[in-house]
Design a protein around this motif. Structure first.
Motif, PDB file in Angstrom:
ATOM      1  N   ARG A   1      98.054 -59.383  34.286  1.00 35.62           N
ATOM      2  CA  ARG A   1      96.954 -58.522  34.108  1.00 35.62           C
ATOM      3  C   ARG A   1      97.345 -57.024  33.838  1.00 35.62           C
ATOM      4  O   ARG A   1      96.682 -56.140  33.815  1.00 35.62           O
ATOM      5  CB  ARG A   1      96.053 -58.419  35.406  1.00 35.62           C
ATOM      6  CG  ARG A   1      96.809 -58.096  36.677  1.00 35.62           C
ATOM      7  CD  ARG A   1      95.590 -58.166  37.992  1.00 35.62           C
ATOM      8  NE  ARG A   1      95.278 -59.719  38.077  1.00 35.62           N
ATOM      9  CZ  ARG A   1      94.199 -60.265  38.298  1.00 35.62           C
ATOM     10  NH1 ARG A   1      93.146 -59.311  38.509  1.00 35.62           N
ATOM     11  NH2 ARG A   1      93.856 -61.371  38.412  1.00 35.62           N
TER      12      ARG A   1
ATOM     13  N   ASP B   1      90.848 -55.247  30.834  1.00 34.51           N
ATOM     14  CA  ASP B   1      91.050 -54.642  32.241  1.00 34.51           C
ATOM     15  C   ASP B   1      92.379 -54.495  32.381  1.00 34.51           C
ATOM     16  O   ASP B   1      93.357 -55.425  32.595  1.00 34.51           O
ATOM     17  CB  ASP B   1      90.690 -55.784  33.172  1.00 34.51           C
ATOM     18  CG  ASP B   1      90.695 -55.342  34.525  1.00 34.51           C
ATOM     19  OD1 ASP B   1      91.664 -53.949  34.948  1.00 34.51           O
ATOM     20  OD2 ASP B   1      90.546 -55.888  35.770  1.00 34.51           O
TER      21      ASP B   1
ATOM     22  N   ARG C   1      89.183 -59.945  29.728  1.00 31.70           N
ATOM     23  CA  ARG C   1      87.889 -60.833  30.453  1.00 31.70           C
ATOM     24  C   ARG C   1      86.942 -61.245  29.404  1.00 31.70           C
ATOM     25  O   ARG C   1      86.293 -60.350  28.669  1.00 31.70           O
ATOM     26  CB  ARG C   1      87.473 -59.885  31.359  1.00 31.70           C
ATOM     27  CG  ARG C   1      88.378 -59.382  32.654  1.00 31.70           C
ATOM     28  CD  ARG C   1      87.718 -58.903  33.751  1.00 31.70           C
ATOM     29  NE  ARG C   1      88.693 -58.334  34.921  1.00 31.70           N
ATOM     30  CZ  ARG C   1      89.134 -59.244  35.689  1.00 31.70           C
ATOM     31  NH1 ARG C   1      88.957 -60.646  35.717  1.00 31.70           N
ATOM     32  NH2 ARG C   1      89.993 -58.852  36.584  1.00 31.70           N
TER      33      ARG C   1
ATOM     34  N   SER D   1      94.160 -47.415  31.054  1.00 31.28           N
ATOM     35  CA  SER D   1      93.025 -47.767  31.595  1.00 31.28           C
ATOM     36  C   SER D   1      92.437 -46.681  32.464  1.00 31.28           C
ATOM     37  O   SER D   1      93.243 -45.660  32.651  1.00 31.28           O
ATOM     38  CB  SER D   1      93.057 -49.187  32.288  1.00 31.28           C
ATOM     39  OG  SER D   1      93.891 -49.068  33.552  1.00 31.28           O
TER      40      SER D   1
END
Length: 851
Positions: free
Chosen positions: A187, A632, A637, A818
C-alpha cells in the motif's frame, strides 16, 4: 523483425543458387563490450556478396560460404565495418567466429545496433545502462518515463507507473515470453522491494504505450517485453552503493551455442532514503532477490531455456513521531503526532519457467513453455497515533515566528490489520512463428490455472477530542443505520472496517494468431493484423479482440515512417478488481474493455553529424465496463463493479539523440485528459427560491436555501488524470576527459485529482501539487584494460571500473503522494500532505569483469 524477414528470403534464394557448390558453414555470435547481443549486424563474404546474413535478436548468426578458397568475412552495420577476418574454409567445414565490439568513442560509447522494427511497430526500444540515470534502486522502470511515450512515474519510492491514463494494474510485463506478476497487498512505496527484471541480465527491452500486436496479452494500457541476454564469454559485475548491492555472473561453454547462463543477485536497503520522510522512526526494510537464466542447445534444432526467480521482501517499521507543516502562506498549520505500535510485512514470490524451442525447418519455430508462480504475502500492523493541530505564527517580524501559538484540535488514529494472501498460477503455453515470402505468421495458445486465497481483517478508528468517530449514543442510529435503544450503551464504530475470507480456483484459456505482411516497392508498407481469444471460467465471458497496425514509409528523401494502430484491448479481472472496499468479492465481474486508435509520426535525421529521432503519437482510448477505483497512496481500492465508462485522449512527443557523440539524451512531453462517468455517482445541489444553484461552502453571507436536489455527477476526472508530464534525461562528458560523465534527470507532472473521504467523486478543483524532481549524477571511469602499459591477466580481468556520485532530489522539493485527513475541535477537516523523499547523496561503484 521485418529486416530479418527480408534477409531470410534473400538468403533462401542464395541457398537455392548455391545448392550444387562446395559449401562450408560459419557460425558465431556478436556482442557489445558489456556482453549484450547485437542484432541486425550484417555478415557478408567480401568477394561474393550474395553470401550474406545478419545476426538475430540473440546476436547469433549462421552463414553458408563457398569452400576451397580464401575469403574475407566482413561484419558491418549500415556503412560502418566493425570487424573483418580472412579464412580458408574447406568443404563441409564448420567454423566459428564470435567477438565483442569495442567502444568507438573513447571508453563509454557503445556500438549500438538498433532494432528497426521499433519504428514500424507501436514499440519503443529502451536502453539500459548501469551508470546512466540517477535513481534510487536502479530498476528498469526508471528508464521508461524519458525513453517511452505517455508514461507517468510520480513516486520515486515505487516501481508503479501509469500509461496514458491507466493504473499500474493495466500494464503487461513479460520476460522471455513469461508473464510477470507483482505483490498485491502493498500500500506504499516504502514496502516495495525490487521489481522483477534485473538490469544486469537484460539484453533489450521493448515497450508499447498502446495499439500493440495481438501476440501480447490482455490488458488495457501498456506492454513491456524484456529479453535476457545470452552471453558468449565469461563475465560479470559487482555494484555497491549506499542503497544496496548487486552482483551477476555470466558464462558460456567453449562453443556458446551449446550452453550459456546468467545468475544475478540484488539487495536493496531503503533505510537511508526513508530517513528523509516526515514520519521518523526505526525503518528496517530488507529486500533481496536472486535470478537464474540458462539456455542449452540439445541439437541444432532443439534448445532448452530455464528461468528462476526468488524474491523476499520484508518491511519492519516502528514509528516514533511526525511533524508536518501545511496550509497557505498566511495561514500555516502544524500537525504533531506521537506513535505507538509497529508494522511488520513479509512478501515472498517464486517464479520458475521452462521452455523448449524447436526449429524443424529454417522458416519454422515452435516454443513450448511451462511456468509456476507462487506468491505469499503477510501484512501485520497495529499503530496508534495521538495527534494535535496547531496554528503557526506566519509573521516574520514576530519573535515566535514559525512556532505554534495555540492548538485547535487533538485526537487519535488507530490502524490495525492482519492480512494474508496466497496466489498460485500454473501456466502451460505454446508459441510459433513461420516465415513465407513476405509474411511472418505467429500464433500462441495459453492455459492457466489459478489458486487465490486470502484472509483480510483490518480497521481504522478515529478519535477527535476524546470521542471515537463515528460515535453513537443511546437513542440514535448506529454505524449500520439501526436505532440504538435509549438505555443502551454508546456504540463505538469504526471509520473503516474490512473483514473477508476468499478462495477462488479458476482456469483461463487465451489464444492468438497474427500475420506481418511487408509489401510495396522495397517493402515500404508493413501491415500486422491479428486476433486474440480469451475465456475465464469464473465469469464465463468469451472475448474476441481484433488488432491491426500499419506502417508506411513515404517515397521522400527524408527518413519518415507513418504508423496507424487500433483494436480492442480487454482486461479480465484477476484479484484486486473483484474486491470492493468493504471486502465483498464479485466473481461475476466482467472484463474491462477499451478500444485504441493511435496515429504516429517517426522521423530519423542527423544533426551535427550524429543520429537523432523525433517521435509523435496522438491517441484516443474509449473505455467501457471499467471498474471505478480510488488511490490510497500506491494501493488501488476498487469498487468491484463494472460501473463506469470513460475515455483517454492525448498527444505524446519524444526527441532523442547524441548531443555529445556517444552520449544519448532524451526529452519527452505528454498532454493527456482522461475522464469517466460512474454509474450511481450523485451529488446534492442546493437551490434558492428562483431555482438557481447556490453554494453553502465558504460563503460570506449564508444563502437562503429553498430546495435540495440530487443530480448525477456526470463526467469527472479519473484518479490518473495528469494533464501534463515532462521528462528530460541529459548526458554529457568532458571532451578532453571523456571518461568523466555527467547525467541529469528531470521529471515534472501536473497534479493528480484528489477527493476527500466526505465526497464520493473527484473534482478538477482539488489536485495534488505538481510533481517536480531533479536528480544529478557524475560518473568517472577509473579503469580500462587499454590503459595498462603492460597488460597482465589481472589488468585484463577487469573490463571497466566506474565510480558515480548522484545527488537525488537536488533541490529538496517536497512532493506529495497522498493526504492524511483529520479534524479539529470545530469539525473542520484538514488535508495533511504525506510527502515523498528529500535530498540524498548516493555513492556507487561498478566493477565489470570478464574474459
Amino acid at each position: 523483425m521485418y529486416c530479418r524477414l527480408s534477409l531470410f528470403i534473400l538468403c533462401l534464394l542464395v541457398a537455392i543458387g548455391a545448392y550444387a557448390q562446395d559449401i562450408a558453414t560459419i557460425t558465431g555470435a556478436v556482442a557489445d563490450e558489456y556482453g549484450k547481443p547485437l542484432e541486425l549486424v550484417n555478415v557478408v563474404v567480401k568477394e561474393n556478396q550474395k553470401f550474406f546474413t545478419a545476426t538475430d535478436s540473440t546476436g547469433r548468426y549462421t552463414l553458408r560460404v563457398p569452400a576451397g578458397k580464401r575469403i574475407t568475412i566482413v561484419f558491418s552495420y549500415l556503412t560502418k565495418t566493425i570487424y573483418s577476418t580472412t579464412i580458408l574454409p574447406l568443404k563441409n567445414d564448420e567454423k566459428q567466429i564470435s567477438f565483442q565490439v569495442q567502444s568507438s568513442v573513447q571508453q563509454f560509447h557503445e556500438v549500438e545496433v538498433r532494432d528497426q522494427s521499433g519504428r514500424t511497430e507501436e514499440i519503443s526500444n529502451i536502453k539500459v545502462h548501469e551508470i546512466m540515470i540517477p535513481n534510487l534502486d536502479g530498476g528498469i522502470e526508471n528508464y521508461l518515463a524519458a525513453q517511452s511515450l505517455g508514461v507517468n512515474k510520480s513516486n520515486e519510492l515505487s516501481s508503479n507507473y501509469s500509461v496514458r491514463g491507466g493504473s499500474y494494474d493495466e500494464n503487461l510485463v513479460y520476460v522471455n515470453d513469461f508473464e510477470i506478476y507483482r505483490p498485491y497487498l502493498m500500500r506504499s512505496g516504502q514496502q516495495e522491494g525490487l521489481s522483477f527484471a534485473n538490469p544486469n541480465l537484460v539484453s533489450n527491452i521493448k515497450f508499447s504505450s498502446g495499439g500493440w500486436q495481438a501476440k501480447y496479452g490482455d490488458k488495457m494500457s501498456s506492454v513491456m517485453d524484456v529479453t535476457y541476454k545470452r552471453p558468449t564469454t565469461w563475465g560479470g559485475s559487482v555494484t555497491a552503493s549506499l542503497m544496496g548491492l548487486a552482483a551477476h555472473v555470466e558464462g558460456a561453454s567453449k562453443d556458446p551455442r551449446k550452453f550459456s547462463f546468467l545468475f544475478g543477485i540484488r539487495q536493496k536497503s531503503s533505510q537511508y532514503i526513508l530517513g528523509t520522510l516526515d514520519t521518523k522512526g526505526q525503518y528496517s526494510p530488507s529486500f533481496i532477490d536472486a535470478q537464474f537464466f540458462a539456455t542449452t542447445n540439445i541439437s541444432s534444432q532443439v534448445s532448452l531455456e530455464i528461468i528462476s526467480n526468488v524474491a523476499r521482501n520484508q518491511f519492519k517499521f516502528i514509528p516514533d513521531d511526525r511533524s508536518t507543516k501545511f496550509g497557505t502562506v498566511s495561514t500555516v498549520k502544524q500537525l504533531e503526532m506521537a506513535f505507538e505500535g509497529q508494522e511488520l510485512d513479509h512478501f515472498m514470490a517464486v517464479t520458475n519457467g521452462l521452455s523448449l524451442v524447436l526449429k524443424p525447418k529454417e522458416n519454422l519455430k515452435i516454443k513450448f513453455l511451462g511456468s509456476v508462480y507462487n506468491d505469499l504475502e503477510h501484512e501485520n500492523f497495529d499503530i496508534l497515533a495521538d495527534y494535535r493541530i496547531g496554528d503557526v505564527e506566519s509573521d516574520p517580524s514576530k519573535s515566535n515566528y514559525g512556532q505554534v501559538t495555540n492548538y485547535s484540535g487533538i485526537g487519535g488514529i488507530q490502524n490495525w490489520g492482519r492480512n494474508t494472501l496466497y496466489i498460485d498460477v500454473y501456466t502451460a503455453a505454446t508459441r510459433g512463428s513461420w516465415f513465407a515470402k513476405h509474411h511472418n505468421v505467429q500464433w500462441g495458445l495459453d492455459y492457466k490455472h489459478e489458486e487465490i486465497q486470502d484472509k483480510l481483517s483490518e480497521w481504522d478508528r478515529l478519535d477527535s477530542a476524546g470521542y471515537s468517530l463515528p460515535f453513537t449514543a443511546g437513542g440514535q442510529k448506529n454505524f449500520y443505520g439501526d436505532s440504538v435503544p435509549l438505555n443502551d450503551y454508546a456504540v463505538i464504530g469504526m471509520d473503516r472496517l474490512l473483514k473477508s475470507t476468499f478462495h477462488l480456483s479458476s482456469n483461463r484459456v487465451n489464444a492468438f494468431i497474427q500475420d506481418t505482411w511487408r509489401f510495396g516497392d522495397t517493402s515500404r508498407f508493413s501491415l500486422n493484423y491479428g486476433v486474440r481469444f480469451q475465456y475465464w471460467d469464473a465469469n464465463k465471458e468469451p472475448i474476441v479482440t481484433p488488432r491491426a497496425q500499419l506502417s508506411i514509409k513515404p517515397s521522400v528523401k527524408k527518413d519518415i515512417i507513418l504508423t496507424f494502430a487500433g483494436g480492442l484491448y480487454y482486461q479480465p479481472p484477476f484479484y484486486r478488481e473483484m474486491r470492493d472496499s468493504s471486502g465483498h468479492v464479485n466473481t461475476h465481474l466482467r472484463a474491462q474493455k477499451s478500444a485504441h486508435a493511435v496515429i504516429g509520426f517517426n522521423y530519423a535525421f542527423k544533426a551535427w553529424g550524429r543520429p537523432f529521432s523525433f517521435v509523435m503519437e496522438g491517441y484516443y482510448k474509449y473505455l467501457w465496463d471499467i471498474v471505478s477505483f480510488d488511490y490510497d497512496n500506491t494501493l488501488i481500492r476498487y469498487s468491484g463493479l463494472n460501473n463506469a465508462k470513460g475515455y483517454a485522449a492525448g498527444v505524446d512527443m519524444r526527441l532523442n539523440g547524441e548531443l555529445a557523440e556517444g552520449a544519448e539524451s532524451w526529452i519527452s512531453l505528454s498532454l493527456m485528459n482522461t475522464q469517466n462517468v460512474v454509474q450511481g455517482a450523485t451529488k446534492t445541489v442546493y437551490l434558492d427560491s428562483s431555482g438557481k444553484q447556490v453554494s453553502v461552502v465558504n460563503s460570506v453571507t449564508k444563502p437562503t436555501i429553498a430546495d435540495t436536489v440530487t443530480r448525477s455527477v456526470g463526467w469527472q476526472p479519473r484518479p490518473t488524470n495528469q494533464l501534463v508530464t515532462f521528462n528530460l534525461f541529459f548526458s554529457d562528458y568532458i571532451p578532453k576527459w571523456p571518461f568523466i560523465r555527467f547525467n541529469l534527470n528531470l521529471a515534472f507532472g501536473s497534479g493528480l485529482p484528489v477527493k476527500s473521504p466526505t465526497t464520493d467523486y473527484y473534482t478538477p478543483k482539488f489536485t495534488l501539487p505538481f510533481y517536480k524532481r531533479v536528480d544529478m549524477g557524475f560518473a568517472a571511469q577509473l579503469w580500462n584494460p587499454k590503459w595498462a602499459k603492460k597488460p597482465t591477466k589481472a589488468s585484463k580481468a577487469f573490463k571497466s571500473v566506474w565510480l558515480s556520485l548522484d545527488v537525488l532530489n537536488i533541490f529538496d522539493i517536497q512532493n506529495v503522494v497522498s493526504y492524511l485527513w483529520i479534524k479539529d475541535f470545530y469539525n473542520n477537516q484538514y488535508a495533511v500532505p504525506n510527502n515523498l523523499t528529500g535530498r540524498r547523496v548516493n555513492l556507487k561503484v561498478v566493477f565489470n569483469f570478464g574474459s
